[in-house]
Design a protein around this motif. Structure first.
Motif, mmCIF file in Angstrom:
data_model
loop_
_atom_site.group_PDB
_atom_site.id
_atom_site.type_symbol
_atom_site.label_atom_id
_atom_site.label_comp_id
_atom_site.label_asym_id
_atom_site.label_seq_id
_atom_site.Cartn_x
_atom_site.Cartn_y
_atom_site.Cartn_z
ATOM 1 N N THR A 54 -10.459 -114.846 -42.011
ATOM 2 C CA THR A 54 -9.278 -114.401 -41.273
ATOM 3 C C THR A 54 -9.209 -112.882 -41.410
ATOM 4 O OG1 THR A 54 -7.771 -114.553 -43.165
ATOM 5 C CG2 THR A 54 -8.080 -116.555 -41.857
ATOM 6 N N ASN A 55 -8.183 -112.265 -40.845
ATOM 7 C CA ASN A 55 -8.043 -110.816 -40.987
ATOM 8 C C ASN A 55 -7.821 -110.403 -42.435
ATOM 9 O OD1 ASN A 55 -8.355 -110.371 -38.258
ATOM 10 N ND2 ASN A 55 -6.158 -110.495 -37.849
ATOM 11 N N ALA A 56 -7.188 -111.270 -43.213
ATOM 12 C CA ALA A 56 -6.817 -110.911 -44.582
ATOM 13 C C ALA A 56 -7.658 -111.559 -45.667
ATOM 14 C CB ALA A 56 -5.354 -111.266 -44.825
ATOM 15 N N ALA A 57 -8.418 -112.620 -45.345
ATOM 16 C CA ALA A 57 -9.080 -113.363 -46.420
ATOM 17 C C ALA A 57 -10.345 -114.067 -45.934
ATOM 18 C CB ALA A 57 -8.122 -114.390 -46.996
ATOM 19 N N VAL A 58 -11.147 -114.468 -46.920
ATOM 20 C CA VAL A 58 -12.271 -115.375 -46.703
ATOM 21 C C VAL A 58 -11.843 -116.704 -47.316
ATOM 22 C CG1 VAL A 58 -14.675 -115.888 -47.258
ATOM 23 C CG2 VAL A 58 -13.979 -113.531 -46.797
ATOM 24 N N ILE A 81 -20.312 -115.946 -54.554
ATOM 25 C CA ILE A 81 -19.402 -116.834 -55.268
ATOM 26 C C ILE A 81 -20.213 -118.001 -55.807
ATOM 27 C CG2 ILE A 81 -18.716 -118.085 -53.181
ATOM 28 C CD1 ILE A 81 -15.926 -118.420 -54.545
ATOM 29 N N ARG A 82 -19.975 -118.341 -57.055
ATOM 30 C CA ARG A 82 -20.639 -119.478 -57.704
ATOM 31 C C ARG A 82 -19.579 -120.539 -57.944
ATOM 32 N NH1 ARG A 82 -24.496 -118.945 -62.759
ATOM 33 N NH2 ARG A 82 -25.755 -118.262 -61.028
ATOM 34 N N ILE A 83 -19.802 -121.713 -57.381
ATOM 35 C CA ILE A 83 -18.859 -122.817 -57.499
ATOM 36 C C ILE A 83 -19.553 -123.926 -58.266
ATOM 37 C CG2 ILE A 83 -17.417 -124.446 -56.238
ATOM 38 C CD1 ILE A 83 -17.840 -122.438 -53.814
ATOM 39 N N LYS A 84 -18.929 -124.368 -59.363
ATOM 40 C CA LYS A 84 -19.500 -125.433 -60.190
ATOM 41 C C LYS A 84 -18.462 -126.527 -60.381
ATOM 42 C CE LYS A 84 -20.547 -123.066 -63.893
ATOM 43 N NZ LYS A 84 -21.145 -122.608 -65.143
ATOM 44 N N ALA A 116 -17.609 -111.044 -46.441
ATOM 45 C CA ALA A 116 -16.885 -109.780 -46.616
ATOM 46 C C ALA A 116 -16.631 -109.570 -48.105
ATOM 47 C CB ALA A 116 -15.564 -109.815 -45.859
ATOM 48 N N GLU A 117 -16.355 -108.305 -48.481
ATOM 49 C CA GLU A 117 -16.001 -108.020 -49.868
ATOM 50 C C GLU A 117 -14.616 -108.580 -50.140
ATOM 51 O OE1 GLU A 117 -16.867 -104.342 -52.011
ATOM 52 O OE2 GLU A 117 -17.633 -103.620 -50.079
ATOM 53 N N VAL A 118 -14.480 -109.255 -51.281
ATOM 54 C CA VAL A 118 -13.200 -109.862 -51.624
ATOM 55 C C VAL A 118 -12.705 -109.322 -52.953
ATOM 56 C CG1 VAL A 118 -13.652 -111.971 -50.326
ATOM 57 C CG2 VAL A 118 -14.298 -111.847 -52.730
ATOM 58 N N LEU A 136 -9.776 -116.247 -50.735
ATOM 59 C CA LEU A 136 -10.181 -115.008 -51.393
ATOM 60 C C LEU A 136 -9.707 -113.832 -50.553
ATOM 61 C CD1 LEU A 136 -13.834 -116.226 -51.913
ATOM 62 C CD2 LEU A 136 -12.091 -116.149 -53.678
ATOM 63 N N PRO A 137 -8.700 -113.068 -51.027
ATOM 64 C CA PRO A 137 -8.235 -111.930 -50.228
ATOM 65 C C PRO A 137 -9.312 -110.860 -50.107
ATOM 66 C CG PRO A 137 -7.079 -112.040 -52.336
ATOM 67 C CD PRO A 137 -7.984 -113.223 -52.267
ATOM 68 N N LYS A 138 -9.417 -110.273 -48.926
ATOM 69 C CA LYS A 138 -10.399 -109.214 -48.696
ATOM 70 C C LYS A 138 -9.964 -107.939 -49.410
ATOM 71 C CE LYS A 138 -11.912 -110.721 -44.146
ATOM 72 N NZ LYS A 138 -11.995 -110.329 -42.732
ATOM 73 N N LYS A 139 -10.953 -107.164 -49.850
ATOM 74 C CA LYS A 139 -10.657 -105.861 -50.431
ATOM 75 C C LYS A 139 -10.185 -104.944 -49.316
ATOM 76 C CE LYS A 139 -13.523 -105.543 -54.507
ATOM 77 N NZ LYS A 139 -14.623 -104.858 -55.175
ATOM 78 N N ALA A 140 -9.231 -104.088 -49.652
ATOM 79 C CA ALA A 140 -8.741 -103.126 -48.669
ATOM 80 C C ALA A 140 -9.838 -102.118 -48.395
ATOM 81 C CB ALA A 140 -7.486 -102.437 -49.186
ATOM 82 N N SER A 141 -10.104 -101.854 -47.141
ATOM 83 C CA SER A 141 -11.148 -100.888 -46.798
ATOM 84 C C SER A 141 -10.586 -99.478 -46.937
ATOM 85 C CB SER A 141 -11.649 -101.123 -45.372
ATOM 86 O OG SER A 141 -10.633 -100.810 -44.455
ATOM 87 N N GLU A 142 -11.462 -98.502 -46.980
ATOM 88 C CA GLU A 142 -11.073 -97.098 -47.116
ATOM 89 C C GLU A 142 -10.131 -96.689 -45.980
ATOM 90 O OE1 GLU A 142 -11.776 -94.965 -49.577
ATOM 91 O OE2 GLU A 142 -12.810 -96.535 -50.658
ATOM 92 N N GLU A 143 -10.362 -97.215 -44.771
ATOM 93 C CA GLU A 143 -9.544 -96.867 -43.621
ATOM 94 C C GLU A 143 -8.105 -97.340 -43.802
ATOM 95 O OE1 GLU A 143 -11.603 -98.877 -40.574
ATOM 96 O OE2 GLU A 143 -13.324 -97.546 -40.605
ATOM 97 N N GLN A 144 -7.921 -98.526 -44.402
ATOM 98 C CA GLN A 144 -6.591 -99.083 -44.561
ATOM 99 C C GLN A 144 -5.793 -98.351 -45.626
ATOM 100 O OE1 GLN A 144 -7.641 -103.115 -45.338
ATOM 101 N NE2 GLN A 144 -7.622 -103.703 -43.192
#
Length: 146
Positions: A54-58, A81-84, A116-118, A136-144
């Motif tokens: 989504t715009n805000a998360a993976v 991401i490692r899921i066990k 995307a980076e989270v 997983l919320p996305k990391k804020a980009s430099e532009e934001q």
């Protein structure tokens, strides 16, 4: 003396052009890769996972019926991401034996590249109706930031 020439026709099922060996090998690898989730080892299974953005998360939705949330663990390392987890088999009654056993039990582990980076903070996880949903919320980009 003239000889009569016969026309030999190829069956329609044969390829009409010659394939090079590396092309056939790549086709084989692609087919194997598309079927790999179906290859399972005893005591190990592979749950199905949907990933969307989504715009805000993976968001990851993992199909794991019969597992409690305490049986999961996931870690984030960069864009991976490692899921066990583990699906434990219920203890059967004494004196009984299986006639058929189709459900999968045992450990699973999946390592996936995220689109995307989270941020590792404020990760949300909900388990409902056999689906583990990890947000997983996305990391804020430099532009934001400016």
């Amino acid at each position: 003396m003239t000889t009569k020439r016969e026309v030999i026709r190829r069956p329609a099922s044969l390829p009409q052009r010659m394939y090079e060996i590396h092309t056939l090998f790549h086709q084989f690898l692609n087919e194997l890769q598309s079927r790999s989730p179906a290859i399972e080892l005893p005591g190990y299974w592979i749950p199905n996972i949907d990933i969307y953005e989504t715009n805000a998360a993976v968001v990851l939705e993992i199909e794991v019926p019969g597992i409690t949330p305490k049986d999961f663990d996931f870690t984030i390392d960069g864009d991976l991401i490692r899921i066990k987890g583990e699906k434990r088999q219920e203890i059967q009654e004494e004196g009984s034996s299986f006639r058929r056993l189709e459900r999968r039990y045992g450990m699973f582990e999946r390592i996936l590249r995220l689109p995307a980076e989270v941020s590792e903070h404020k990760v949300g996880a909900i388990y409902q109706d056999g689906i583990l949903k990890i947000t997983l919320p996305k990391k804020a980009s430099e532009e934001q930031l400016f």
